[in-house]
Design a protein around this motif. Structure first.
Motif, short mmCIF file in Angstrom:
data_model
loop_
_atom_site.label_atom_id
_atom_site.label_comp_id
_atom_site.label_asym_id
_atom_site.label_seq_id
_atom_site.Cartn_x
_atom_site.Cartn_y
_atom_site.Cartn_z
N LEU A 322 26.24 -1.06 3.13
CA LEU A 322 24.78 -1.04 2.95
C LEU A 322 24.35 -1.91 1.78
N LEU A 323 25.08 -1.81 0.68
CA LEU A 323 24.75 -2.61 -0.51
C LEU A 323 24.93 -4.09 -0.22
N ILE A 324 26.02 -4.45 0.47
CA ILE A 324 26.24 -5.86 0.81
C ILE A 324 25.08 -6.38 1.65
N ASN A 325 24.65 -5.61 2.65
CA ASN A 325 23.53 -6.04 3.50
C ASN A 325 22.26 -6.23 2.69
N ASP A 326 22.01 -5.33 1.72
CA ASP A 326 20.83 -5.45 0.85
C ASP A 326 20.89 -6.73 0.03
N PHE A 327 22.07 -7.01 -0.55
CA PHE A 327 22.21 -8.19 -1.40
C PHE A 327 22.11 -9.48 -0.57
N VAL A 328 22.65 -9.47 0.63
CA VAL A 328 22.53 -10.64 1.51
C VAL A 328 21.06 -10.92 1.80
N GLU A 329 20.33 -9.87 2.17
CA GLU A 329 18.90 -10.03 2.49
C GLU A 329 18.12 -10.53 1.28
N MET A 330 18.43 -9.99 0.09
CA MET A 330 17.72 -10.39 -1.12
C MET A 330 17.99 -11.86 -1.46
N LEU A 331 19.24 -12.30 -1.36
CA LEU A 331 19.59 -13.68 -1.70
C LEU A 331 19.01 -14.66 -0.69
N VAL A 332 18.96 -14.28 0.57
CA VAL A 332 18.32 -15.14 1.57
C VAL A 332 16.84 -15.30 1.25
N ARG A 333 16.19 -14.19 0.90
CA ARG A 333 14.76 -14.21 0.59
C ARG A 333 14.46 -14.99 -0.69
N GLN A 334 15.27 -14.79 -1.71
CA GLN A 334 15.00 -15.42 -3.01
C GLN A 334 15.33 -16.91 -3.03
N HIS A 335 16.46 -17.28 -2.45
CA HIS A 335 16.96 -18.65 -2.61
C HIS A 335 16.99 -19.47 -1.32
N GLY A 336 16.61 -18.85 -0.21
CA GLY A 336 16.63 -19.59 1.04
C GLY A 336 18.02 -19.90 1.55
N PHE A 337 19.04 -19.16 1.08
CA PHE A 337 20.40 -19.37 1.57
C PHE A 337 20.48 -19.06 3.06
N LYS A 338 21.40 -19.74 3.74
CA LYS A 338 21.73 -19.35 5.11
C LYS A 338 22.51 -18.04 5.04
N PRO A 339 22.19 -17.08 5.91
CA PRO A 339 22.85 -15.76 5.83
C PRO A 339 24.36 -15.87 6.02
N ILE A 340 25.09 -14.94 5.40
CA ILE A 340 26.52 -14.82 5.65
C ILE A 340 26.78 -13.42 6.19
N SER A 341 27.94 -13.24 6.80
CA SER A 341 28.35 -11.92 7.28
C SER A 341 29.81 -11.71 6.94
N PHE A 342 30.23 -10.46 7.00
CA PHE A 342 31.62 -10.11 6.70
C PHE A 342 32.21 -9.44 7.93
N ASP A 343 33.40 -9.86 8.34
CA ASP A 343 34.01 -9.22 9.51
C ASP A 343 34.57 -7.85 9.11
N SER A 344 35.04 -7.11 10.11
CA SER A 344 35.48 -5.72 9.87
C SER A 344 36.65 -5.65 8.90
N GLY A 345 37.56 -6.64 8.98
CA GLY A 345 38.71 -6.65 8.06
C GLY A 345 38.27 -6.85 6.62
N ALA A 346 37.32 -7.75 6.39
CA ALA A 346 36.82 -8.00 5.03
C ALA A 346 36.10 -6.77 4.50
N LEU A 347 35.27 -6.14 5.35
CA LEU A 347 34.53 -4.95 4.91
C LEU A 347 35.48 -3.81 4.56
N GLU A 348 36.54 -3.63 5.34
CA GLU A 348 37.50 -2.57 5.05
C GLU A 348 38.19 -2.82 3.72
N THR A 349 38.54 -4.09 3.47
CA THR A 349 39.18 -4.46 2.20
C THR A 349 38.23 -4.18 1.03
N LEU A 350 36.96 -4.54 1.20
CA LEU A 350 35.98 -4.34 0.12
C LEU A 350 35.72 -2.86 -0.13
#
Length: 473
Positions: A322-350
């Motif tokens: 949930l926090l990662i999704n919030d930060f992704v949305e905030m950075l896209v809104r603030q800086h116009g970055f292209k969105p990124i996503s994390f696959d299930s393996g990365a999320l489990e590691t994090l």
């Protein structure tokens, strides 16, 4: 730095004199010879402050003042009059005038009143801008659906409407400032300022001036009077961050002010009274600091009307996504970055990572991933080495050892059930007492280390030890 000032006065001589004083002090001046003309100018450009004569042809000064306070809330207006009475001055101040000056105009009074009004105007604008930014960028509540965060948000919603003071504890980066902001935003003081002070960032020699304000000439470099944070927070909330880093000398002065809600400027004699709700925060064990002689016990109990502890991220791993999704949305809104996503393996590691820097570390990590992989999907093998090493695989030998340990534990529990008490509460108490005794021996009687290891405040731990009659010498 000068400001833009509007003078509304029908006397050309007064306008000329005021313009000369104000321009010499570095301000830009616009003039109006009637109330109607002044309001028309305000409709096209808002100055930092207004000088307004009470006696004007047509619409008088008090009527003009009512229009200004209605249409331009917070714009400081200084009333001037050659025929002023106490009754008129009181009426003007009740309507919303910032100050009242009588003619003939005193150069010193004009300069001081102008600087105070412009400082007030700028602080108000900064506060409004900050509130706007916070409302669009920062969460009102802590993000998360885990048990610890749901409980914390519930407690915040209960304490916020009160005027109780709050002491927030927790590790660095857990979100203590967001908790303070959330309490303020849900309180009856939300329309008043939330003034934050980082007690660790202000030099010892300046902290009194910063908190209490100072008079002109109070010390070298004090070329004008200045309000302190307590005054700026009047009616609202004062957030004392990193309170554990404040010196003992300042703690003593803070204690008196907290008790009396009154103080004097540095170099001043006038007593100033305020109505301030105090929220303090620290990452330190204040009871340990008291024991070490670094923090005043009376201040601790004055601040700790309502204690709140913010859990570390490792205890709420379910909130990482949930926090990662919030930060992704905030950075896209603030800086116009292209969105990124994390696959299930990365999320489990994090989720399995310990996050020593907590939510702040997670936010910085997401920003780093944006820089590296904007517009892409991040897999586990793309994560920085420290994240991968933090979740190492369990060797087969160790795994088999764990199986043997689990079997042994199962036998132990069966023995306890057979020989121990029938009552679950009593069984839990016996286990807890033995556990604390063993841990106390492990830490050689060090209560601070034991409290940290078992996740209790020292006061709660002391009560438990006393209840179980465990010697702490």
């Amino acid at each position: 730095m000068g400001g833009q000032i509007l003078i509304i006065d029908d006397e050309e001589g007064i306008r000329f004199s005021l313009r000369g004083i104000l321009e010499d002090d570095g301000h830009d001046v616009v003039e109006a010879e009637s109330g109607e003309q002044g309001l028309e100018l305000l409709g096209t450009d808002i100055p930092d402050m207004v000088f307004l004569d009470i006696w004007l042809p047509g619409m008088d000064g008090l009527e003009v003042l009512e229009n200004i306070t209605k249409d331009h809330e917070g714009l400081p207006v200084i009333m001037i009059s050659g025929h002023g009475t106490i009754e008129t001055a009181v009426k003007a101040l009740k309507i919303g005038a910032f100050d009242f000056i009588e003619k003939p105009l005193s150069l010193e009074k004009v300069v001081v009143a102008t600087r105070n009004a412009i400082e007030f105007s700028r602080l108000r604008q900064e506060n409004l801008a900050l509130k706007t930014r916070i409302s669009t960028e920062q969460p009102i509540k802590l993000t998360g659906e885990s048990g610890p965060i749901a409980l914390l948000n519930d407690v915040i919603s209960r304490v916020a409407p009160t005027d109780s003071w709050v002491l927030i504890t927790g590790e660095n980066g857990t979100g203590k400032e967001i908790v303070a902001r959330s309490i303020h935003n849900q309180s009856g003081r939300s329309d008043k300022p939330l003034v934050a002070v980082n007690c660790a960032a202000i030099p010892e020699e300046l902290i009194e001036s910063e908190l209490f304000g100072h008079e002109k000439g109070a010390f070298t470099g004090a070329d004008r009077a200045q309000e302190g944070k307590f005054e700026l927070a009047n009616g609202g909330t004062l957030f004392l961050d990193e309170i554990g880093d404040m010196s003992l000398k300042t703690q003593a002065k803070i204690l008196r002010i907290l008790q009396e809600q009154s103080f004097e400027h540095v170099g001043g004699r006038k007593t100033i009274r305020v109505d301030v709700r105090v929220i303090a925060a620290t990452n330190k064990d204040l009871l340990g600091e008291i024991e070490a002689g670094n923090f005043r016990e009376d201040l601790y109990y004055r601040l700790k009307v309502f204690p709140l502890e913010v859990p570390p991220l490792r205890e709420r791993a379910g909130d990482v996504t949930l926090l990662i999704n919030d930060f992704v949305e905030m950075l896209v809104r603030q800086h116009g970055f292209k969105p990124i996503s994390f696959d299930s393996g990365a999320l489990e590691t994090l989720k399995n990572y310990q996050w020593p820097g907590n939510v702040r570390e997670l936010k910085n990590f997401v920003e780093r991933m944006f820089i590296m992989y904007a517009g892409e999907t991040v897999s586990a093998d793309r994560l920085p080495p420290e994240f991968l090493s933090g979740v190492s695989a369990v060797p087969a030998a160790a795994a088999s050892e764990e199986v043997r340990q689990e079997a042994g534990e199962s036998e132990m529990y069966e023995a306890i059930i057979a020989d121990g008490p029938d009552d679950l509460k009593q069984a839990r108490a016996e286990f807890e007492a033995k556990f604390l005794e063993a841990k106390l021996r492990e830490f050689e009687g060090n209560i601070s280390q034991l409290a940290k290891a078992v996740g209790l405040e020292r006061s709660s731990l002391y009560r438990k030890l006393k209840a179980y009659k465990i010697q702490t010498d």
